[in-house]
Design a protein around this motif. Structure first.
Motif, PDB file in Angstrom:
ATOM      1  N   GLU A 214       3.182   0.621  -2.707  1.00 32.66           N
ATOM      2  CA  GLU A 214       3.957   1.567  -1.992  1.00 32.66           C
ATOM      3  C   GLU A 214       3.442   1.929  -0.737  1.00 32.66           C
ATOM      4  O   GLU A 214       2.273   2.523  -0.844  1.00 32.66           O
ATOM      5  CB  GLU A 214       4.367   2.944  -2.821  1.00 32.66           C
ATOM      6  CG  GLU A 214       5.311   2.473  -4.104  1.00 32.66           C
ATOM      7  CD  GLU A 214       6.671   1.934  -3.496  1.00 32.66           C
ATOM      8  OE1 GLU A 214       7.227   2.749  -2.605  1.00 32.66           O
ATOM      9  OE2 GLU A 214       7.317   1.087  -4.011  1.00 32.66           O
ATOM     10  N   ALA A 215       4.230   2.045   0.280  1.00 30.78           N
ATOM     11  CA  ALA A 215       3.567   2.585   1.540  1.00 30.78           C
ATOM     12  C   ALA A 215       4.834   3.030   2.623  1.00 30.78           C
ATOM     13  O   ALA A 215       5.675   1.891   2.994  1.00 30.78           O
ATOM     14  CB  ALA A 215       2.648   1.519   2.408  1.00 30.78           C
ATOM     15  N   PRO A 216       4.983   4.175   2.744  1.00 33.89           N
ATOM     16  CA  PRO A 216       6.200   4.628   3.464  1.00 33.89           C
ATOM     17  C   PRO A 216       6.260   4.252   4.717  1.00 33.89           C
ATOM     18  O   PRO A 216       5.176   3.851   5.563  1.00 33.89           O
ATOM     19  CB  PRO A 216       6.135   6.023   3.463  1.00 33.89           C
ATOM     20  CG  PRO A 216       4.656   6.421   3.284  1.00 33.89           C
ATOM     21  CD  PRO A 216       4.176   5.367   2.659  1.00 33.89           C
ATOM     22  N   PRO A 217       7.288   3.988   5.463  1.00 33.70           N
ATOM     23  CA  PRO A 217       7.409   3.636   6.990  1.00 33.70           C
ATOM     24  C   PRO A 217       6.589   4.540   7.902  1.00 33.70           C
ATOM     25  O   PRO A 217       6.807   5.765   7.497  1.00 33.70           O
ATOM     26  CB  PRO A 217       8.908   3.771   7.244  1.00 33.70           C
ATOM     27  CG  PRO A 217       9.795   3.580   6.132  1.00 33.70           C
ATOM     28  CD  PRO A 217       8.569   4.192   5.089  1.00 33.70           C
ATOM     29  N   GLY A 218       5.873   3.951   8.737  1.00 30.28           N
ATOM     30  CA  GLY A 218       4.900   4.871   9.845  1.00 30.28           C
ATOM     31  C   GLY A 218       4.004   5.554   8.956  1.00 30.28           C
ATOM     32  O   GLY A 218       3.073   6.140   9.803  1.00 30.28           O
ATOM     33  N   GLY A 297       4.828  -1.671   1.460  1.00 31.42           N
ATOM     34  CA  GLY A 297       6.130  -1.539   1.642  1.00 31.42           C
ATOM     35  C   GLY A 297       6.711  -0.505   0.701  1.00 31.42           C
ATOM     36  O   GLY A 297       6.029  -0.291  -0.332  1.00 31.42           O
ATOM     37  N   SER A 298       7.901   0.070   0.896  1.00 32.12           N
ATOM     38  CA  SER A 298       8.373   1.001   0.203  1.00 32.12           C
ATOM     39  C   SER A 298       9.585   0.565  -0.539  1.00 32.12           C
ATOM     40  O   SER A 298      10.364   1.005  -1.183  1.00 32.12           O
ATOM     41  CB  SER A 298       9.053   2.246   0.737  1.00 32.12           C
ATOM     42  OG  SER A 298       9.874   1.919   1.983  1.00 32.12           O
ATOM     43  N   GLY A 299      10.070  -0.841  -0.469  1.00 33.06           N
ATOM     44  CA  GLY A 299      11.118  -1.445  -0.905  1.00 33.06           C
ATOM     45  C   GLY A 299      10.800  -2.799  -1.593  1.00 33.06           C
ATOM     46  O   GLY A 299       9.658  -2.978  -1.902  1.00 33.06           O
ATOM     47  N   SER A 300      11.727  -3.697  -1.811  1.00 34.35           N
ATOM     48  CA  SER A 300      11.378  -5.019  -2.474  1.00 34.35           C
ATOM     49  C   SER A 300      11.769  -6.063  -1.459  1.00 34.35           C
ATOM     50  O   SER A 300      12.214  -7.168  -1.915  1.00 34.35           O
ATOM     51  CB  SER A 300      12.439  -5.155  -3.729  1.00 34.35           C
ATOM     52  OG  SER A 300      13.654  -4.872  -3.342  1.00 34.35           O
ATOM     53  N   SER A 301      11.434  -5.892  -0.206  1.00 33.25           N
ATOM     54  CA  SER A 301      12.050  -6.907   0.839  1.00 33.25           C
ATOM     55  C   SER A 301      10.719  -8.089   0.564  1.00 33.25           C
ATOM     56  O   SER A 301       9.782  -8.125   0.092  1.00 33.25           O
ATOM     57  CB  SER A 301      11.522  -6.229   2.240  1.00 33.25           C
ATOM     58  OG  SER A 301      12.162  -5.174   2.548  1.00 33.25           O
ATOM     59  N   THR A 302      11.329  -9.090   0.741  1.00 36.10           N
ATOM     60  CA  THR A 302      10.770 -10.719   0.507  1.00 36.10           C
ATOM     61  C   THR A 302       9.731 -10.704   1.779  1.00 36.10           C
ATOM     62  O   THR A 302      10.049 -10.591   2.799  1.00 36.10           O
ATOM     63  CB  THR A 302      11.774 -11.571   0.568  1.00 36.10           C
ATOM     64  OG1 THR A 302      12.578 -11.475  -0.634  1.00 36.10           O
ATOM     65  CG2 THR A 302      11.053 -12.951   0.002  1.00 36.10           C
ATOM     66  N   THR A 303       8.638 -11.124   1.188  1.00 36.44           N
ATOM     67  CA  THR A 303       7.748 -11.903   2.169  1.00 36.44           C
ATOM     68  C   THR A 303       7.048 -13.094   2.082  1.00 36.44           C
ATOM     69  O   THR A 303       7.458 -13.597   0.912  1.00 36.44           O
ATOM     70  CB  THR A 303       6.228 -10.796   2.528  1.00 36.44           C
ATOM     71  OG1 THR A 303       5.964 -11.097   1.076  1.00 36.44           O
ATOM     72  CG2 THR A 303       6.585  -9.163   2.666  1.00 36.44           C
TER      73      THR A 303
END
Length: 474
Positions: A214-218, A297-303
């Protein structure tokens, strides 16, 4: 003279020197590293067993680690025949704050050849260094040993066995050690990324493939990369710039943002990267060796995996120069450490073996120092392969590579990758008395003779390699 007599005489001429060399290479069943270089010089002596942390001080961090030989499963379900600490590999992450006293009780439940723990990169007192046959006897099944040391500096470190280390580290006797500042910065996520190859499969903290955090935006995240394997490993970042905050447990001065360059992490070495997450919430991918990754990231976005940048970050010029506490140009001792390779015998076995200053193990004199000496060492590699050189108990300042002086942040190392053909000048202050290994951390190379010792005048050891204790540090 008959032909038979001539043949016998000719054979004696040829075989006699070989037999002498073979016999001279044989190691006794038990021997002391003190035989390689006597550091007593007739004055008062201290045993390595006396070089300990304050015995009256209460420990701040108490840990018990139980070592076993067993079949275990990685989190992916992959079975591994190896060794565990508290039933797992890697072993538990040990955490402390700078200045705290750490006490670790090691219990050997079932590792048949014995076990120790070495605190890689931590400048522990010599009795806690965990080298079988040098600072202690290997802990046999049913026995235990307690390590005590002050975590003197914040940084990223690791621990591993130094008994039959070429086998026991590979098969799982290792773990991470994280030392934080007494008052860590708020709002910064902290991620450990210990990489280890089990049976040809690269893992991160025991997981295969991607590890998500987990890592919040900014927000800022510190990623602590620990290379526990035998070769140099590239690390790079996709999705955001990064700063290299620290190397081998030492902060860099004035690290600038890096956009398109990979960091090369030496075998045994560590690199702390800081990533500032994009404000739009996009994920950031930290590639570890090209076959594993930390995804922030804080979501499940694909990389997706990305190729390594063509350029490698050069630590000779990275960061800002700042004074150090000693003058490396006025050393008290100068030592060559020239690495080569030639045919010969090692403990009676013929082969191509590594040499130090032209000599095959065990015919390698120790580097003798006195406490307080400024030591300058020239490491030259003419062996045909790269060698990750690891000095126990000290951190050394890199002064130059191939004649090019360091101009960036002071670059302190305990693990330095010396490529074939490279020449490094390093320096350090002899401020931690003891008998310390200075060896290649491609651990098979160490078993093949690439081992020297830094010895302080007046320090002795009662321990022996081999013998009834079965000590085999490499």
């Amino acid at each position: 003279m008959s032909g038979r007599v001539i043949a016998v005489a000719a054979a004696a001429v040829v075989l006699g020197p070989l037999i002498w060399l073979w016999q001279a290479s044989l190691l006794p069943s038990a021997y002391s590293v003190m035989d390689r270089g006597h550091a007593g010089h007739g004055g008062p002596t201290r045993s390595v067993t006396s070089l300990i942390a304050d015995p009256d001080r209460r420990a701040d961090v108490l840990v018990t680690l139980t070592a076993r030989e067993q079949r275990f499963r990685l989190p992916s379900g992959r079975p591994v025949d190896g060794y565990t600490l508290n039933g797992r590999s890697p072993g538990p992450v040990i955490r402390a704050a700078a200045g705290q006293l750490v006490q670790v009780r090691l219990i050997n439940e079932s590792v048949p050849d014995g076990v120790t723990l070495h605190w890689h990169g931590v400048d522990v007192p010599n009795a806690a260094d965990g080298v079988a046959g040098v600072t202690q006897d290997a802990v046999r099944p049913g026995q235990e040993f307690t390590y005590r040391f002050v975590a003197g500096r914040a940084g990223t470190f690791w621990y591993h066995s130094h008994q039959m280390s070429h086998e026991q580290v590979r098969r799982g006797l290792l773990g991470a050690l994280v030392v934080s500042e007494p008052r860590p910065p708020t709002g910064v996520a902290d991620v450990v990324a210990l990489t280890h190859v089990y049976g040809g499969v690269r893992t991160l903290n025991g997981y295969e493939g991607e590890v998500r955090a987990e890592a919040p935006p900014g927000g800022r995240t510190r990623v602590r990369v620990i290379n526990t394997d035998n070769g140099e490993m590239p690390v790079w970042v996709a999705g955001a710039p990064y700063r290299l905050l620290g190397v081998d447990g030492t902060e860099l001065n004035g690290p600038a943002q890096v956009w398109d360059a990979r960091v090369l992490v030496t075998a045994g070495g560590r690199a702390d990267l800081e990533v500032v997450m994009p404000e739009d919430g996009s994920p950031v991918r930290i590639e570890i060796g090209g076959s594993a990754a930390v995804v922030l990231g804080s979501g499940s976005s694909t990389t997706w995996a990305t190729p390594p940048p063509a350029q490698a970050l050069d630590l000779l010029s990275y960061g800002k120069r700042t004074p150090v506490s000693f003058d490396p140009d006025r050393p008290d001792r100068r030592f060559p450490y020239e690495i080569g390779r030639r045919p010969g015998f090692l403990d009676g076995v013929p082969g191509m073996w590594w040499t130090i200053n032209g000599h095959l193990y065990p015919d390698i004199p120790a580097f003798i120092v006195a406490e307080g000496d400024v030591v300058r060492m020239r490491i030259a590699n003419r062996s045909g392969e790269a060698h990750p050189m690891h000095l126990h108990g000290h951190h050394a300042l890199v002064l130059s590579r191939n004649g090019v002086p360091a101009t960036g942040s002071p670059w302190w190392v305990d693990s330095l990758d010396v490529g074939d053909g490279d020449i490094y000048e390093i320096a350090f202050v002899a401020g931690n008395p003891g008998i310390w290994m200075d060896h290649c951390h491609q651990l098979v190379h160490a078993t093949e003779g690439l081992v020297a010792h830094l010895m302080y005048e007046g320090v002795t050891t009662p321990f022996h390699a081999g013998g009834e204790a079965g000590n085999e540090p490499e």
